[in-house]
Design a protein around this motif. Structure first.
Motif, short mmCIF file in Angstrom:
data_model
loop_
_atom_site.label_atom_id
_atom_site.label_comp_id
_atom_site.label_asym_id
_atom_site.label_seq_id
_atom_site.Cartn_x
_atom_site.Cartn_y
_atom_site.Cartn_z
N SER A 209 3.75 0.90 -8.37
CA SER A 209 2.39 0.35 -8.45
C SER A 209 1.52 0.83 -7.29
CB SER A 209 2.43 -1.18 -8.47
OG SER A 209 3.11 -1.68 -7.33
N ALA A 210 2.15 1.38 -6.25
CA ALA A 210 1.43 1.95 -5.11
C ALA A 210 2.00 3.33 -4.82
CB ALA A 210 1.57 1.04 -3.89
N PRO A 211 1.27 4.16 -4.10
CA PRO A 211 1.76 5.52 -3.81
C PRO A 211 2.80 5.57 -2.69
CG PRO A 211 -0.42 5.23 -2.89
CD PRO A 211 -0.13 3.99 -3.68
N SER A 212 3.32 4.43 -2.27
CA SER A 212 4.34 4.40 -1.23
C SER A 212 5.24 3.19 -1.44
CB SER A 212 3.70 4.32 0.17
OG SER A 212 4.69 4.15 1.17
N LEU A 213 6.45 3.28 -0.91
CA LEU A 213 7.29 2.10 -0.77
C LEU A 213 6.87 1.36 0.50
CD1 LEU A 213 10.75 3.68 -1.68
CD2 LEU A 213 9.20 2.40 -3.16
N HIS A 214 7.34 0.11 0.63
CA HIS A 214 6.92 -0.70 1.76
C HIS A 214 8.12 -1.40 2.39
CE1 HIS A 214 7.37 -4.11 -0.94
NE2 HIS A 214 6.57 -3.52 -1.80
N PHE A 215 7.84 -2.24 3.37
CA PHE A 215 8.84 -2.97 4.14
C PHE A 215 9.88 -3.63 3.24
CE2 PHE A 215 10.34 -6.78 6.29
CZ PHE A 215 10.46 -6.42 7.62
N GLY A 216 9.44 -4.32 2.18
CA GLY A 216 10.37 -5.01 1.29
C GLY A 216 11.28 -4.04 0.56
N LEU B 270 13.94 -13.23 1.10
CA LEU B 270 12.63 -12.88 1.63
C LEU B 270 12.68 -13.00 3.14
CD1 LEU B 270 9.60 -12.28 0.91
CD2 LEU B 270 9.24 -14.75 1.00
N LEU B 271 12.26 -11.96 3.86
CA LEU B 271 12.27 -11.99 5.32
C LEU B 271 10.99 -12.62 5.84
CD1 LEU B 271 13.75 -8.45 6.11
CD2 LEU B 271 14.95 -10.63 5.90
N THR B 272 11.15 -13.70 6.61
CA THR B 272 9.99 -14.42 7.14
C THR B 272 10.14 -14.61 8.64
OG1 THR B 272 11.04 -16.57 6.70
CG2 THR B 272 9.62 -15.67 4.98
N GLN C 278 5.95 -17.15 7.65
CA GLN C 278 5.12 -16.09 7.09
C GLN C 278 5.98 -14.87 6.75
OE1 GLN C 278 1.64 -16.30 6.44
NE2 GLN C 278 2.18 -18.45 6.81
N LYS C 279 5.62 -14.20 5.68
CA LYS C 279 6.36 -13.04 5.23
C LYS C 279 6.26 -11.91 6.25
CE LYS C 279 6.72 -10.22 1.02
NZ LYS C 279 6.10 -9.98 -0.32
N LEU C 280 7.43 -11.35 6.64
CA LEU C 280 7.44 -10.21 7.54
C LEU C 280 7.03 -8.94 6.78
CD1 LEU C 280 10.75 -10.88 9.51
CD2 LEU C 280 8.45 -10.87 10.47
N GLY C 281 6.62 -7.93 7.54
CA GLY C 281 6.24 -6.67 6.91
C GLY C 281 4.76 -6.48 6.77
N GLY D 1 -2.57 -7.62 8.96
CA GLY D 1 -2.95 -8.01 7.60
C GLY D 1 -2.63 -7.00 6.53
N ASN D 2 -2.15 -5.83 6.92
CA ASN D 2 -1.83 -4.78 5.95
C ASN D 2 -0.33 -4.62 5.81
OD1 ASN D 2 -4.62 -4.03 5.60
ND2 ASN D 2 -4.50 -3.04 7.61
N ALA D 3 0.11 -4.12 4.66
CA ALA D 3 1.53 -3.88 4.45
C ALA D 3 2.02 -2.78 5.37
CB ALA D 3 1.78 -3.51 2.99
N VAL D 4 3.27 -2.89 5.78
CA VAL D 4 3.91 -1.82 6.54
C VAL D 4 4.54 -0.87 5.52
CG1 VAL D 4 5.71 -1.24 8.20
CG2 VAL D 4 4.34 -3.32 8.50
N TRP D 5 3.93 0.30 5.36
CA TRP D 5 4.35 1.28 4.36
C TRP D 5 5.35 2.26 4.95
CZ3 TRP D 5 2.77 0.08 -0.40
CH2 TRP D 5 1.59 -0.68 -0.55
#
Length: 419
Positions: A41-48, A222-224, A229-232, A236-240
């Protein structure tokens, strides 16, 4: 550890299973074929997603067979969010994301050795299937009253937004993937995040109903952080994982700055360090927190895993440079730009004085204040003290022809950017 399941559990990588004893036994008896799906759904994978890649990495190293699925078909539908309908990606957008994600996952797994991982795309078996075949061969095994109990579905049904039949059907598509991989590769285990539990069990149920066989599911928690709060997230932006979306420097800084309460947990999840090594780092964190040994070990290991040792060395050097240590000219251009991107600053020209640079970059309120800073020995240019207020900036002072580092005192740093 005697069983890879025990290690995954110690590392905090097990939230739910369809049967802990049965899964531990299966993993201990011999090679199991396991898959995890990644949503384009996005052009990259992320922290999760990194959590899932680490799980697959552990399983492959333990001798299990790994299938890495990129959802070329499920990405066209979208996993239901609890709050609102997704905006559908075009087929071209999805195909581009699939290609990028396939490239991203390769460094994490061994695709060449005696037990190579395999990349698969569910569009390959979903696209040729007709709607009638899908309804007859897959849909007949599902009961709507059970489907609507899934958490994401139930949340949407209770909202004003409701849910489209498209997203309602997503769990059938993911179940089809598990069933296909069971038939094609003998896959009997699917892993995913805890928010995917309903989709994972749908596949387990389909295999049981259609084949009369037992399959397993395992989710990670889920890592919090300590506040829940959700880590990653960074600012305010996702860690890609893609360097063009989260730079290696910003990635490293995220982990170096993570709260103390989360460091040990993340060391277990994301690194290969042993129980003894992590215990030693935990002791250092408690007794010598000012050394930040655990933070530095975490940031180094995870950045090396995602971006490689060369990028890690560069961002570590950049961190030292910003603290006034080392030669900023040794940084490559991209790392320099990433490291200075969030610094305050202003534009200056070749031939401007250090006084001009201090004022333009906001480190001095006036030319007089800038002159006093220089006179008191508090000004530096590219980590070299300046003693002459009339010193001018030459072309060579602008690193890679772009930026000069101007400092007032030890802690006040700015970027003087070439006009």
């Amino acid at each position: 550890m005697s069983n890879i399941f025990d290690e995954l559990q110690w590392r905090g990588l097990v939230a739910q299973t369809t049967g802990e004893d049965a899964l531990r036994e299966a993993l201990g008896e011999g090679p199991v074929t396991v898959y995890c799906g990644f949503d384009p759904s996005a052009p990259s994978l992320h922290f999760g997603n990194l959590v899932q890649l680490v799980v697959l990495r552990h399983l492959q190293r333990a001798g299990h067979r790994v299938l890495c699925l990129v959802g070329g078909s499920t990405g066209l539908i979208g996993d239901p969010k609890p709050t609102a309908e997704r905006v559908l990606k075009t087929k071209d957008q999805t195909a581009q994301n699939v290609a990028r994600i396939k490239d991203l996952v390769r460094p994490f797994l061994d695709f060449e050795g005696d037990n190579p991982a395999r990349l698969v795309d569910n569009l390959d078996w979903t696209a040729p299937m007709s709607a009638l075949d899908f309804l007859r061969d897959v849909g007949k095994h599902f009961r709507v009253n059970q489907m609507i109990r899934k958490d994401a579905i139930a949340a949407r049904l209770e909202s004003q937004e409701g849910i489209s039949y498209t997203e309602f059907s997503y769990q059938l598509l993911q179940a089809l993937d598990f069933h296909h991989l069971f038939r094609e590769y003998g896959c009997t285990l699917q892993t995913g995040g805890s928010d995917q539990w309903g989709n994972l069990t749908a596949g387990v149920d389909l295999i049981h109903r259609a084949e009369g066989e037992v399959a397993h599911a395992l989710t990670t928690p889920l890592l919090t952080d300590s506040s829940g709060q959700k880590l990653g997230k960074s600012e305010g932006n996702a860690v890609w994982l893609s360097p063009d979306m989260t730079s290696p420097y910003a990635f490293y800084q995220y982990f170096i700055n993570v709260e103390d309460a989360s460091v040990v947990q993340l060391l277990k999840v994301f690194t290969d360090r042993t129980q003894e090594q992590i215990a030693a780092l935990e002791e250092s964190l408690t007794e010598r927190p000012h050394l930040r040994e655990a933070h530095r070990a975490l940031a180094e290991d995870v950045t090396t895993l995602v971006h490689g040792p060369e990028h890690t060395a560069q961002v570590q050097q950049a961190s030292q440079v910003l603290f006034g240590k080392g030669d900023p000219a040794a940084l490559d251009e991209q790392t320099l730009l990433d490291a200075t991107a969030e610094l305050p600053g202003g534009t200056v020209a070749v031939g401007d004085s250090i006084v001009d640079a201090l004022v333009a970059s906001g480190l001095a309120d006036s030319r007089g204040a800038a002159r006093r800073t220089v006179a008191e020995g508090g000004a530096s240019l590219n980590n070299v003290k300046v003693t002459d207020a009339e010193q001018v900036l030459g072309e060579s002072d602008f690193l890679h022809g772009r930026v000069a580092l101007v400092r007032r005192g030890r802690k006040n740093l700015a970027a003087a950017r070439l006009a």
